[in-house]
Design a protein around this motif. Structure first.
Motif, PDB file in Angstrom:
ATOM      1  N   LYS A 122       0.844  -1.205   0.000  1.00  0.00           N
ATOM      2  CA  LYS A 122       0.000   0.000   0.000  1.00  0.00           C
ATOM      3  C   LYS A 122       0.877   1.252   0.000  1.00  0.00           C
ATOM      4  CE  LYS A 122      -3.755  -2.249  -0.163  1.00  0.00           C
ATOM      5  NZ  LYS A 122      -4.407  -2.318  -1.501  1.00  0.00           N
ATOM      6  N   ALA A 123       2.006   1.177   0.705  1.00  0.00           N
ATOM      7  CA  ALA A 123       2.936   2.323   0.709  1.00  0.00           C
ATOM      8  C   ALA A 123       3.507   2.542  -0.694  1.00  0.00           C
ATOM      9  CB  ALA A 123       4.053   2.097   1.716  1.00  0.00           C
ATOM     10  N   VAL A 124       3.828   1.449  -1.374  1.00  0.00           N
ATOM     11  CA  VAL A 124       4.357   1.553  -2.744  1.00  0.00           C
ATOM     12  C   VAL A 124       3.329   2.256  -3.640  1.00  0.00           C
ATOM     13  CG1 VAL A 124       4.983   0.217  -4.796  1.00  0.00           C
ATOM     14  CG2 VAL A 124       5.941  -0.392  -2.564  1.00  0.00           C
ATOM     15  N   TYR A 125       2.071   1.897  -3.455  1.00  0.00           N
ATOM     16  CA  TYR A 125       1.005   2.545  -4.221  1.00  0.00           C
ATOM     17  C   TYR A 125       0.993   4.062  -3.962  1.00  0.00           C
ATOM     18  CZ  TYR A 125      -3.772   4.152  -5.157  1.00  0.00           C
ATOM     19  OH  TYR A 125      -4.853   4.880  -5.580  1.00  0.00           O
ATOM     20  N   LEU A 126       1.160   4.464  -2.701  1.00  0.00           N
ATOM     21  CA  LEU A 126       1.141   5.899  -2.373  1.00  0.00           C
ATOM     22  C   LEU A 126       2.421   6.604  -2.823  1.00  0.00           C
ATOM     23  CD1 LEU A 126      -0.608   5.859   1.120  1.00  0.00           C
ATOM     24  CD2 LEU A 126      -1.595   6.518  -1.092  1.00  0.00           C
ATOM     25  N   ILE A 127       3.522   5.874  -2.859  1.00  0.00           N
ATOM     26  CA  ILE A 127       4.771   6.464  -3.371  1.00  0.00           C
ATOM     27  C   ILE A 127       4.606   6.771  -4.858  1.00  0.00           C
ATOM     28  CG2 ILE A 127       7.198   5.944  -3.920  1.00  0.00           C
ATOM     29  CD1 ILE A 127       7.317   4.513  -1.143  1.00  0.00           C
ATOM     30  N   ASN A 132      -6.603  11.698  -1.695  1.00  0.00           N
ATOM     31  CA  ASN A 132      -7.382  11.398  -2.909  1.00  0.00           C
ATOM     32  C   ASN A 132      -6.922  10.105  -3.558  1.00  0.00           C
ATOM     33  OD1 ASN A 132      -9.260  13.451  -2.882  1.00  0.00           O
ATOM     34  ND2 ASN A 132      -7.919  14.883  -3.969  1.00  0.00           N
ATOM     35  N   ALA A 133      -5.610   9.895  -3.578  1.00  0.00           N
ATOM     36  CA  ALA A 133      -5.073   8.630  -4.117  1.00  0.00           C
ATOM     37  C   ALA A 133      -5.574   7.470  -3.266  1.00  0.00           C
ATOM     38  CB  ALA A 133      -3.549   8.672  -4.135  1.00  0.00           C
ATOM     39  N   ALA A 134      -5.604   7.685  -1.944  1.00  0.00           N
ATOM     40  CA  ALA A 134      -6.076   6.631  -1.034  1.00  0.00           C
ATOM     41  C   ALA A 134      -7.535   6.265  -1.330  1.00  0.00           C
ATOM     42  CB  ALA A 134      -5.914   7.097   0.413  1.00  0.00           C
ATOM     43  N   LYS A 135      -8.339   7.248  -1.722  1.00  0.00           N
ATOM     44  CA  LYS A 135      -9.762   7.000  -1.994  1.00  0.00           C
ATOM     45  C   LYS A 135      -9.966   6.090  -3.204  1.00  0.00           C
ATOM     46  CE  LYS A 135     -11.523  11.237   0.033  1.00  0.00           C
ATOM     47  NZ  LYS A 135     -11.537  12.657  -0.313  1.00  0.00           N
ATOM     48  N   ARG A 136      -8.959   5.996  -4.067  1.00  0.00           N
ATOM     49  CA  ARG A 136      -9.077   5.136  -5.251  1.00  0.00           C
ATOM     50  C   ARG A 136      -8.641   3.694  -4.968  1.00  0.00           C
ATOM     51  NH1 ARG A 136      -6.985  10.022  -7.378  1.00  0.00           N
ATOM     52  NH2 ARG A 136      -4.874   9.181  -7.551  1.00  0.00           N
ATOM     53  N   ASP A 137      -8.343   3.395  -3.720  1.00  0.00           N
ATOM     54  CA  ASP A 137      -7.934   2.038  -3.337  1.00  0.00           C
ATOM     55  C   ASP A 137      -8.920   1.519  -2.292  1.00  0.00           C
ATOM     56  OD1 ASP A 137      -5.443  -0.012  -3.057  1.00  0.00           O
ATOM     57  OD2 ASP A 137      -6.322   0.382  -1.068  1.00  0.00           O
ATOM     58  N   ASP A 138      -9.439   0.310  -2.514  1.00  0.00           N
ATOM     59  CA  ASP A 138     -10.502  -0.231  -1.647  1.00  0.00           C
ATOM     60  C   ASP A 138     -10.100  -0.271  -0.173  1.00  0.00           C
ATOM     61  OD1 ASP A 138     -12.249  -0.453  -3.699  1.00  0.00           O
ATOM     62  OD2 ASP A 138     -11.801  -2.583  -4.114  1.00  0.00           O
ATOM     63  N   TRP A 139      -8.876  -0.705   0.091  1.00  0.00           N
ATOM     64  CA  TRP A 139      -8.433  -0.813   1.488  1.00  0.00           C
ATOM     65  C   TRP A 139      -8.126   0.557   2.090  1.00  0.00           C
ATOM     66  CZ3 TRP A 139      -8.083  -3.565   5.806  1.00  0.00           C
ATOM     67  CH2 TRP A 139      -7.134  -3.197   6.763  1.00  0.00           C
ATOM     68  N   LEU A 140      -7.349   1.371   1.347  1.00  0.00           N
ATOM     69  CA  LEU A 140      -6.922   2.671   1.880  1.00  0.00           C
ATOM     70  C   LEU A 140      -8.102   3.641   2.035  1.00  0.00           C
ATOM     71  CD1 LEU A 140      -3.556   3.182  -0.066  1.00  0.00           C
ATOM     72  CD2 LEU A 140      -3.823   2.647   2.366  1.00  0.00           C
ATOM     73  N   LYS A 141      -9.126   3.440   1.215  1.00  0.00           N
ATOM     74  CA  LYS A 141     -10.347   4.241   1.314  1.00  0.00           C
ATOM     75  C   LYS A 141     -10.943   4.129   2.718  1.00  0.00           C
ATOM     76  CE  LYS A 141     -13.719   2.572  -1.101  1.00  0.00           C
ATOM     77  NZ  LYS A 141     -14.313   2.133  -2.405  1.00  0.00           N
ATOM     78  N   GLU A 142     -10.943   2.894   3.224  1.00  0.00           N
ATOM     79  CA  GLU A 142     -11.492   2.638   4.570  1.00  0.00           C
ATOM     80  C   GLU A 142     -10.452   2.878   5.662  1.00  0.00           C
ATOM     81  OE1 GLU A 142     -14.635   2.136   4.844  1.00  0.00           O
ATOM     82  OE2 GLU A 142     -14.892   1.947   2.659  1.00  0.00           O
ATOM     83  N   ASN A 143      -9.192   2.803   5.278  1.00  0.00           N
ATOM     84  CA  ASN A 143      -8.096   2.944   6.260  1.00  0.00           C
ATOM     85  C   ASN A 143      -7.098   3.991   5.766  1.00  0.00           C
ATOM     86  OD1 ASN A 143      -8.599   0.383   8.088  1.00  0.00           O
ATOM     87  ND2 ASN A 143      -8.887  -0.229   5.947  1.00  0.00           N
ATOM     88  N   PRO A 144      -7.531   5.250   5.751  1.00  0.00           N
ATOM     89  CA  PRO A 144      -6.674   6.286   5.142  1.00  0.00           C
ATOM     90  C   PRO A 144      -5.327   6.429   5.861  1.00  0.00           C
ATOM     91  CG  PRO A 144      -8.523   7.281   6.308  1.00  0.00           C
ATOM     92  CD  PRO A 144      -8.774   5.805   6.310  1.00  0.00           C
ATOM     93  N   PRO A 145      -4.301   6.744   5.104  1.00  0.00           N
ATOM     94  CA  PRO A 145      -2.975   6.932   5.707  1.00  0.00           C
ATOM     95  C   PRO A 145      -2.957   8.181   6.585  1.00  0.00           C
ATOM     96  CG  PRO A 145      -2.950   7.632   3.422  1.00  0.00           C
ATOM     97  CD  PRO A 145      -4.288   7.005   3.651  1.00  0.00           C
TER      98      PRO A 145
END
Ligand SMILES: [Zn+2]
Length: 427
Positions: free
Chosen positions: A238-243, A316-329
């Motif tokens: 998930k961190a790689v996705y946000l990087i 906003n990037a987190a909102k496009r990911d199913d897990w991060l949407k519910e568990n924002p960084p």
């Protein structure tokens, strides 16, 4: 500078710089042998203070007090103590009526880590000379500049010259993380008519610099043993996705209209992920991963606005990911919150350094806008005209950092000529 008396004085001072060159190199080697990373600055600062005492300067040192500094716009947010981490100033007070302008010469003695040290060809804390270069951590950034300003003043004193205004030599901590060292001395009243920071600028003058901030992004996963990984959420992935989202942010900000000082630069705003921490076992799905980045922005942008924009971008990037949407960084900021800076009004200071450079090198000086930050922004906050000028080197913040020694001698000579012109000489 056309006055023949001052030309004679400059020649005399330059000769002393030549004669003392080996001593200056030994002094620089000694500075470089201190591992003055964050929290470990006391040794080198005591060494410098003793040296300034020996030059008969009036020295003062104290630990910065972040509570006193927190209201300044250039304050950086520390997550550490300032105990036993002094800033140092040595004052050369001019006797008699002031006939020139007073000056601060400033340099930072903090260095970044030399890790991984096995990539170095020589011991980073045992400075080594090879083919006209000295190698070591901090030798370029910026212990050579510190040696240059000290030996410039030393040569003027040795020549028996009395200056027409006060000179201060300031050595500070935390240029590499907050800028609070520079602020601490200014806040205590150590001010002057102008300031020169002897950062390694390749013998150029700095007319502006970008703003810099640090951000920390903490990502949650759902840990498990790897065989149940389909039900787990891997925090590192998930961190790689946000990087990647941060990479897109970098492209976005560099595609915006450029600040006028940076139009020639293909990619002025760097975003660098410098730290990542997560996981502890190959067969575990990591539940947490944290990464930290340095983000640059233009001189006319406000650090607070950029923090807001960056946080929104990540969320906003987190909102496009199913897990991060519910568990924002968690997005937080610490360390640098440094506004950018441009310099155009300080014509007199620039003219004086330019003339000193011309006299020393027989070449016209170049001015540049820097794509990093330096402590000049602290002087700007106190209304003190300032710039950077110093020697040429390479591999700053990397293995095999070095300074070109010929340029260091040139910088020392230019700085001495500038001091004589700026502060004026008593007849
Ligand atoms: Zn530096």
């Amino acid at each position: 500078m056309e006055h023949s008396k001052i030309i004679n004085d400059i020649e005399k001072v330059h000769e002393i710089i030549e004669n003392d060159w080996n001593e200056q190199l030994l002094f620089l080697k000694a500075l470089g042998s201190f591992k003055s990373t964050l929290g470990n600055e006391k040794g080198v600062q005591s060494f410098i203070q003793e040296h300034l005492d020996d030059m008969n300067l009036k020295t003062t040192s104290f630990d910065p007090d972040p509570k006193r500094l927190s209201s300044y716009k250039n304050f950086g947010h520390p997550e550490w103590s300032y105990e036993d981490r002094p800033v140092v100033v040595g004052e050369w007070e001019s006797e008699g009526a002031k006939i020139g302008k007073s000056l601060i010469l400033q340099g930072h003695i903090d260095v970044v880590s030399a890790e991984p040290e096995h990539l170095w060809d020589t011991d980073p804390y045992n400075p080594t000379i090879r083919d006209g270069k000295m190698y070591g951590r901090g030798i370029c950034d910026m212990k050579s500049g510190v040696a240059a300003m000290i030996y410039a003043v030393n040569a003027i004193k040795k020549a028996g010259i009395e200056l027409g205004a006060d000179v201060q030599i300031q050595t500070v901590i935390e240029e590499e993380c907050t800028g609070n060292g520079a602020l601490a001395l200014l806040d205590k009243g150590f001010v002057a008519d102008a300031a020169l920071i002897t950062e390694p600028t390749e013998l150029k003058l700095i007319k502006g610099q970008v703003g810099v901030l640090w951000v920390r992004i903490k990502v949650k996963g759902a840990g498990a043993h790897v065989e149940r990984a389909e039900r787990a959420q891997n925090a590192i992935n998930k961190a790689v996705y946000l990087i990647q989202a941060l990479d897109e942010y970098r492209e976005y900000i560099n595609n915006r209209p450029k600040h006028s000082y940076y139009t020639e630069h293909p990619h002025p705003l760097n975003v660098n992920v410098g730290v990542i921490k997560g996981g502890d076992w190959p067969s575990n799905v990591p539940s947490e991963c944290t990464f930290e980045a340095r983000v640059a922005f233009y001189p006319d942008q406000d650090p607070g606005d950029i923090q807001k924009e960056l946080k929104e971008w990540i969320l906003n990037a987190a909102k496009r990911d199913d897990w991060l949407k519910e568990n924002p960084p968690e997005v937080t900021f610490y360390g640098f919150s440094a506004p950018g800076f441009t310099n155009s009004a300080d014509v007199e200071l620039f003219e004086s350094i330019s003339a000193a450079h011309k006299l020393t090198t027989d070449e016209e000086i170049e001015t540049v806008a820097f794509t990093g930050t330096t402590d000049i922004r602290a002087f700007e906050e106190f209304g003190i005209p300032s710039t950077c000028y110093g020697p040429t080197g390479g591999n700053m913040h990397g293995p095999n950092e070095y300074i070109d020694l010929k340029s260091l001698k040139t910088a020392t000579k230019t700085i001495s000529a500038f001091i004589l012109d700026w502060c004026k000489v008593r007849q």
